[in-house]
Write a protein that holds these residues in place. Structure first.
Motif, PDB file in Angstrom:
ATOM      1  N   VAL A 175       0.763  -1.351   0.309  1.00 32.14           N
ATOM      2  CA  VAL A 175       0.494  -0.137  -0.008  1.00 32.14           C
ATOM      3  C   VAL A 175       1.156   0.724  -0.538  1.00 32.14           C
ATOM      4  O   VAL A 175       1.992   1.442   0.972  1.00 32.14           O
ATOM      5  N   GLU A 176       1.132   2.027  -0.899  1.00 30.71           N
ATOM      6  CA  GLU A 176       1.540   3.107  -1.235  1.00 30.71           C
ATOM      7  C   GLU A 176       0.702   4.900  -1.532  1.00 30.71           C
ATOM      8  O   GLU A 176      -0.116   4.383  -1.526  1.00 30.71           O
ATOM      9  N   THR A 177       1.312   5.035  -0.751  1.00 29.91           N
ATOM     10  CA  THR A 177       0.873   7.109  -1.390  1.00 29.91           C
ATOM     11  C   THR A 177       2.229   8.031  -2.127  1.00 29.91           C
ATOM     12  O   THR A 177       3.233   8.108  -1.726  1.00 29.91           O
ATOM     13  N   ILE A 178       1.494   9.229  -2.141  1.00 32.93           N
ATOM     14  CA  ILE A 178       1.806  10.108  -2.651  1.00 32.93           C
ATOM     15  C   ILE A 178       0.870  11.209  -2.004  1.00 32.93           C
ATOM     16  O   ILE A 178       0.362  11.298  -2.049  1.00 32.93           O
ATOM     17  N   SER A 179       2.321  11.849  -2.120  1.00 30.99           N
ATOM     18  CA  SER A 179       1.980  13.072  -0.669  1.00 30.99           C
ATOM     19  C   SER A 179       0.871  14.366  -1.712  1.00 30.99           C
ATOM     20  O   SER A 179       1.083  14.706  -3.410  1.00 30.99           O
ATOM     21  N   ALA A 180      -0.057  15.020  -0.983  1.00 34.12           N
ATOM     22  CA  ALA A 180      -0.841  16.621  -1.273  1.00 34.12           C
ATOM     23  C   ALA A 180       0.035  17.427  -1.679  1.00 34.12           C
ATOM     24  O   ALA A 180       0.121  17.952  -2.941  1.00 34.12           O
ATOM     25  N   GLU A 181       1.318  17.261  -0.933  1.00 30.83           N
ATOM     26  CA  GLU A 181       2.528  18.614  -1.642  1.00 30.83           C
ATOM     27  C   GLU A 181       2.742  18.444  -3.069  1.00 30.83           C
ATOM     28  O   GLU A 181       2.730  19.042  -3.928  1.00 30.83           O
ATOM     29  N   CYS A 182       3.369  17.514  -3.127  1.00 32.10           N
ATOM     30  CA  CYS A 182       3.399  16.592  -4.233  1.00 32.10           C
ATOM     31  C   CYS A 182       2.588  16.996  -5.492  1.00 32.10           C
ATOM     32  O   CYS A 182       2.907  17.507  -7.060  1.00 32.10           O
ATOM     33  N   LEU A 183       1.518  16.189  -5.644  1.00 31.34           N
ATOM     34  CA  LEU A 183       0.444  16.135  -6.298  1.00 31.34           C
ATOM     35  C   LEU A 183      -0.278  17.745  -6.384  1.00 31.34           C
ATOM     36  O   LEU A 183      -0.525  17.631  -7.467  1.00 31.34           O
ATOM     37  N   ALA A 184      -0.325  19.074  -5.796  1.00 32.89           N
ATOM     38  CA  ALA A 184      -0.555  20.258  -5.963  1.00 32.89           C
ATOM     39  C   ALA A 184       0.129  21.003  -6.544  1.00 32.89           C
ATOM     40  O   ALA A 184      -0.064  22.194  -7.108  1.00 32.89           O
ATOM     41  N   GLY A 185       1.609  20.303  -6.771  1.00 31.76           N
ATOM     42  CA  GLY A 185       2.704  21.051  -7.177  1.00 31.76           C
ATOM     43  C   GLY A 185       2.247  20.891  -8.681  1.00 31.76           C
ATOM     44  O   GLY A 185       3.156  21.512  -9.604  1.00 31.76           O
ATOM     45  N   GLY A 186       1.963  19.984  -8.942  1.00 31.06           N
ATOM     46  CA  GLY A 186       1.525  19.611 -10.650  1.00 31.06           C
ATOM     47  C   GLY A 186       3.305  18.878 -11.082  1.00 31.06           C
ATOM     48  O   GLY A 186       3.410  18.431 -11.914  1.00 31.06           O
ATOM     49  N   ASP A 187       4.322  18.558 -10.439  1.00 27.36           N
ATOM     50  CA  ASP A 187       4.922  17.560 -10.788  1.00 27.36           C
ATOM     51  C   ASP A 187       4.743  16.365 -11.821  1.00 27.36           C
ATOM     52  O   ASP A 187       3.824  15.569 -11.152  1.00 27.36           O
ATOM     53  N   SER A 188       5.542  15.642 -12.257  1.00 21.61           N
ATOM     54  CA  SER A 188       4.698  14.607 -13.564  1.00 21.61           C
ATOM     55  C   SER A 188       6.408  14.033 -12.238  1.00 21.61           C
ATOM     56  O   SER A 188       6.116  12.632 -12.762  1.00 21.61           O
ATOM     57  N   GLY A 189       6.805  13.609 -11.969  1.00 23.28           N
ATOM     58  CA  GLY A 189       7.488  12.851 -10.858  1.00 23.28           C
ATOM     59  C   GLY A 189       7.711  12.803  -9.447  1.00 23.28           C
ATOM     60  O   GLY A 189       8.941  12.564  -8.823  1.00 23.28           O
ATOM     61  N   CYS A 190       6.303  12.655  -9.073  1.00 25.50           N
ATOM     62  CA  CYS A 190       6.025  12.233  -7.871  1.00 25.50           C
ATOM     63  C   CYS A 190       6.238  11.050  -7.518  1.00 25.50           C
ATOM     64  O   CYS A 190       6.711  10.262  -8.275  1.00 25.50           O
ATOM     65  N   GLU A 191       7.345  10.944  -6.367  1.00 22.42           N
ATOM     66  CA  GLU A 191       7.606   9.797  -5.863  1.00 22.42           C
ATOM     67  C   GLU A 191       7.075   9.078  -4.826  1.00 22.42           C
ATOM     68  O   GLU A 191       6.465  10.365  -3.399  1.00 22.42           O
ATOM     69  N   SER A 192       6.283   7.664  -5.181  1.00 17.29           N
ATOM     70  CA  SER A 192       5.782   7.121  -3.326  1.00 17.29           C
ATOM     71  C   SER A 192       6.222   6.684  -2.035  1.00 17.29           C
ATOM     72  O   SER A 192       7.276   6.760  -2.508  1.00 17.29           O
ATOM     73  N   VAL A 193       5.630   6.615  -1.486  1.00 15.55           N
ATOM     74  CA  VAL A 193       5.867   5.867   0.239  1.00 15.55           C
ATOM     75  C   VAL A 193       5.065   4.614   0.250  1.00 15.55           C
ATOM     76  O   VAL A 193       4.084   4.746   0.349  1.00 15.55           O
ATOM     77  N   VAL A 194       6.313   3.874   0.254  1.00 14.79           N
ATOM     78  CA  VAL A 194       5.568   2.459   1.159  1.00 14.79           C
ATOM     79  C   VAL A 194       4.844   2.700   2.812  1.00 14.79           C
ATOM     80  O   VAL A 194       5.707   2.828   3.739  1.00 14.79           O
ATOM     81  N   VAL A 195       3.922   2.694   2.817  1.00 18.09           N
ATOM     82  CA  VAL A 195       3.280   2.735   4.094  1.00 18.09           C
ATOM     83  C   VAL A 195       2.710   1.362   4.149  1.00 18.09           C
ATOM     84  O   VAL A 195       3.908   1.501   5.894  1.00 18.09           O
ATOM     85  N   TYR A 196       2.104   0.843   4.202  1.00 19.58           N
ATOM     86  CA  TYR A 196       2.590  -1.194   4.258  1.00 19.58           C
ATOM     87  C   TYR A 196       3.410  -1.840   3.156  1.00 19.58           C
ATOM     88  O   TYR A 196       2.192  -1.469   2.006  1.00 19.58           O
ATOM     89  N   ALA A 197       4.095  -2.434   3.860  1.00 20.25           N
ATOM     90  CA  ALA A 197       4.299  -3.761   2.698  1.00 20.25           C
ATOM     91  C   ALA A 197       3.884  -5.177   3.319  1.00 20.25           C
ATOM     92  O   ALA A 197       4.280  -5.571   4.734  1.00 20.25           O
TER      93      ALA A 197
END
Length: 265
Positions: A175-197
């Motif tokens: 289960v992964e997440t992408i931060s609201a800050e990166c999404l709001a910036g309109g970047d095409s290179g957002c990185e995901s963070v693993v929340v649970y593996a």
């Protein structure tokens, strides 16, 4: 399965997922100041993704209270044409519209004056974002690549009230997440963070479906492992000290989707 989220104006939405039909369906309610000022009921729209046609569709529902669709009178408009929008020819750049190959999961986030639709393309292994506006019908803006190279087969998306995007990757067992800050910036290179593996939790085995409230994540375990068929509740923002992962249901052969209906999972 059904998931609905009641968000504050100007957008209210509900989601239904039909895995067997390979459709993701959103009820979309646009609340605008114009409608409220005139005392009129705002229109509701149904948004669906269709992998077989490569499109995302929208249809206006008949009334504020009537969520049914007439078999003869309801015609869906193409909200995103996954074939026609694809850039063709030598002038295409890396950030040009890539169209849609197999649109699956849908998640919609509202802000005070706009809405963004996220679409997971399981075949292209990308997640895209589109700005959504509403006139007589819904309109989608230009495609933005949120993240590339997600696990092939990732179908399930959810977004919380802050705009953080979550997705479950069955094949990777994460289960992964992408931060609201990166999404709001309109970047095409957002990185995901693993929340649970799956490697760190026995409560994670081929997660299928995902839902989120302001505090917790919910997912179903579709196959593999000792927890197949369970529905899991976990902290949305775990820490080293607190990583509570609890099975809240386990009386089915497999769990292929989850949803929230107010306080009910």
């Amino acid at each position: 399965q059904a998931h609905h989220a009641f968000l504050s104006p100007p957008w209210v939405l509900m989601l239904f997922q039909r895995s067997a039909m390979k459709l993701s369906i959103w009820f979309f309610l646009a609340l605008s100041r114009g409608f409220l000022a005139r005392g009129e009921r705002p229109p509701r729209f149904l948004i669906t993704s269709s992998p077989s046609t490569h499109n995302v569709y929208a249809v206006k529902l008949r009334s504020f209270h009537d969520l049914s669709l007439s078999l003869n009178g309801s015609v869906a408009d193409v909200l995103i044409d996954g074939v026609a929008t694809k850039c063709q020819g030598p002038d295409c750049q890396e950030d040009s519209d890539q169209g849609l190959r197999s649109p699956q999961g849908l998640a919609l986030h509202q802000s005070h004056s706009s809405a963004t639709l996220y679409v997971s393309d399981s075949e292209a292994a990308n997640i895209y974002a589109y700005d959504i506006s509403q006139e007589e019908t819904l309109r989608a803006g230009s495609q933005r690549v949120v993240i590339k190279g997600i696990s092939v087969g990732t179908k399930w998306l959810a977004v919380d009230s802050l705009g953080n995007l979550f997705y479950s990757s069955g094949q990777d067992g994460q289960v992964e997440t992408i931060s609201a800050e990166c999404l709001a910036g309109g970047d095409s290179g957002c990185e995901s963070v693993v929340v649970y593996a799956a490697t760190a939790s026995s409560k994670l085995s081929f997660p299928a479906g995902i839902a989120v409230d302001d505090f917790h994540l919910f997912w179903g375990n579709r196959e593999g492992g000792g927890d197949v068929g369970t529905v899991i509740k976990a902290l949305q923002r775990p820490t080293e000290e607190r990583r509570e992962v609890t099975a809240i249901a386990g009386n089915t052969g497999e769990a292929d989707g989850v949803c929230l209906a107010r306080s009910t999972v």
